[in-house]
Write an enzyme that holds these catalytic residues in place. Sequence first.
Site, short mmCIF file in Angstrom:
data_model
loop_
_atom_site.label_atom_id
_atom_site.label_comp_id
_atom_site.label_asym_id
_atom_site.label_seq_id
_atom_site.Cartn_x
_atom_site.Cartn_y
_atom_site.Cartn_z
N LEU A 204 0.11 2.58 -7.34
CA LEU A 204 -0.82 1.64 -6.70
C LEU A 204 -2.17 1.75 -7.37
O LEU A 204 -2.73 2.85 -7.42
CB LEU A 204 -1.00 2.00 -5.21
CG LEU A 204 0.16 1.74 -4.25
CD1 LEU A 204 -0.16 2.34 -2.89
CD2 LEU A 204 0.40 0.23 -4.12
N HIS A 205 -2.69 0.64 -7.88
CA HIS A 205 -4.05 0.71 -8.42
C HIS A 205 -4.78 -0.64 -8.42
O HIS A 205 -5.93 -0.71 -8.82
CB HIS A 205 -4.04 1.28 -9.84
CG HIS A 205 -3.57 0.27 -10.87
ND1 HIS A 205 -2.26 -0.06 -11.01
CD2 HIS A 205 -4.25 -0.47 -11.77
CE1 HIS A 205 -2.14 -0.96 -11.98
NE2 HIS A 205 -3.33 -1.23 -12.45
N ARG A 206 -4.11 -1.72 -7.97
CA ARG A 206 -4.78 -3.03 -8.00
C ARG A 206 -5.97 -3.01 -7.06
O ARG A 206 -5.85 -2.55 -5.91
CB ARG A 206 -3.85 -4.13 -7.49
CG ARG A 206 -2.77 -4.49 -8.39
CD ARG A 206 -3.14 -5.51 -9.44
NE ARG A 206 -2.22 -5.33 -10.54
CZ ARG A 206 -2.54 -5.27 -11.82
NH1 ARG A 206 -3.79 -5.43 -12.20
NH2 ARG A 206 -1.64 -5.07 -12.74
N ARG A 239 -8.37 5.31 -9.54
CA ARG A 239 -9.08 4.23 -8.84
C ARG A 239 -8.89 4.28 -7.32
O ARG A 239 -9.82 4.08 -6.56
CB ARG A 239 -8.59 2.89 -9.38
CG ARG A 239 -9.14 1.76 -8.60
CD ARG A 239 -8.83 0.40 -9.19
NE ARG A 239 -9.91 -0.46 -8.78
CZ ARG A 239 -10.78 -1.02 -9.58
NH1 ARG A 239 -10.70 -0.85 -10.87
NH2 ARG A 239 -11.76 -1.74 -9.10
N ASP A 281 2.31 -2.05 -7.89
CA ASP A 281 1.51 -3.26 -8.05
C ASP A 281 1.10 -3.43 -9.51
O ASP A 281 0.22 -4.22 -9.83
CB ASP A 281 0.30 -3.25 -7.11
CG ASP A 281 -0.63 -2.07 -7.34
OD1 ASP A 281 -0.44 -1.33 -8.33
OD2 ASP A 281 -1.56 -1.89 -6.52
#
Length: 373
Positions: A204-206, A239, A281
């Site tokens: 997950l990083h969006r 992030r 993502d």
Amino acid sequence: MPDPIVHVVGARPNFVKAAPVMRALSARNVGQRLVHTGQHYDAAMSDVFFRDLDLPRPDVSLGVGSGSHARQTAAIMVALEEVFSAGRPPLVIVYGDVNSTIAAAIVCAKLGIPTAHVEAGLRSFDRSMPEEVNRVVTDSLADLLLVTSPEGLDNLAREGVGAERMHLVGNPMIDTLLRHMERFRPGPVRERLGVPERYAVATLHRPANVDRPEAAGRMVAALGEAVARMAVVLPLHPRGRASLETAGLGELAGRGLHVVEPLGYLEFLSLVRGASAVITDSGGIQEETTILGIPCLTLRPNTERPITITNGTNRLVEPEALGAALDAALSGGQAAPREGPPLWDGQAGQRIAGVIESWLAARLPAAGADRGD
Ligand code: UD1
């Protein structure tokens, strides 16, 4: 000897795409230089990819680091303008949709240096994604548009791009995957991380999923549904760490969630290869799981890579529906289609090198004539 062409890379997915293109150009004796903007700079986000992928050391490292979009993009532009003003390359190759990509495309357009965009034509049609803005602007400026899948040609044609600028070449990220396939061994990395035999991998990083507390809360709740079904390994991009932890990620640790540091290319794909399913993502992982035949549940409302749904193993899933989607995927309800995307065959780097070589051959005599030599 003509001046070398230049590749500009900056972030993890760029490294994976540039490796086969550089290798194929080098086999054709095309002179090349590598510029690393430093958008990604941690050893786990950058150095390990250079080692795993046998990428040459960058000839120039700009070391720009992190910042807001404007600050980061501007810092890359200022630094690149200096590099290219000191020596004008005949062509600059840019990759994907990150801030380093758009920064290089704008600088080159203003200096009159031609550019080639690898992975042109992808569109999510969602301008709230920074990557979509980067794609649209880069494609509008690039002289050579190197397209990974057929819908990219249609997207570009709709934006008025002439057929002479577009080339369907296949997917260099898949070249890298196929080249290293034998090295993807789940056992050692699973043991190192203490992960049981049956597991899912999550990434997950969006910004839309991890930047705001409500979104991060929905992601943690979705991961809670996943760990109720099986162990989940989450190599965590820096992030989202703070927001996901604030949203309660730590509470899932005792319930089967393994939060680990970002992994290098070989360890990550090894883990994916042995997984029952992937929850992500990311863009590139939708493509890699399609070729590996692993069910991919993408926590996004859209994808710029629809071919991974029509010709692959990818499904778009609302976070609230992740548990049910995982059940369907694990019970074989997410059958892989028979045919993968066209030209995702390990030869994209060769095709790209062919297009670039012909383009250079057609241009360089004219450039020589301009100089009167
Ligand atoms: C970038 C790309 C995204 C891509 C992703 C792959 C843009 C707009 N986004 O997102 O499309 O999918 O790379 O990983 O270019 N950080 C570190 N160490 C690093 C790099 C980043 O700690 O080596 C942290 C910093 O806090 C930084 C944040 O991660 O502010 C975001 O990094 P950035 O490069 O701006 O964007 P990504 O989220 O990595």
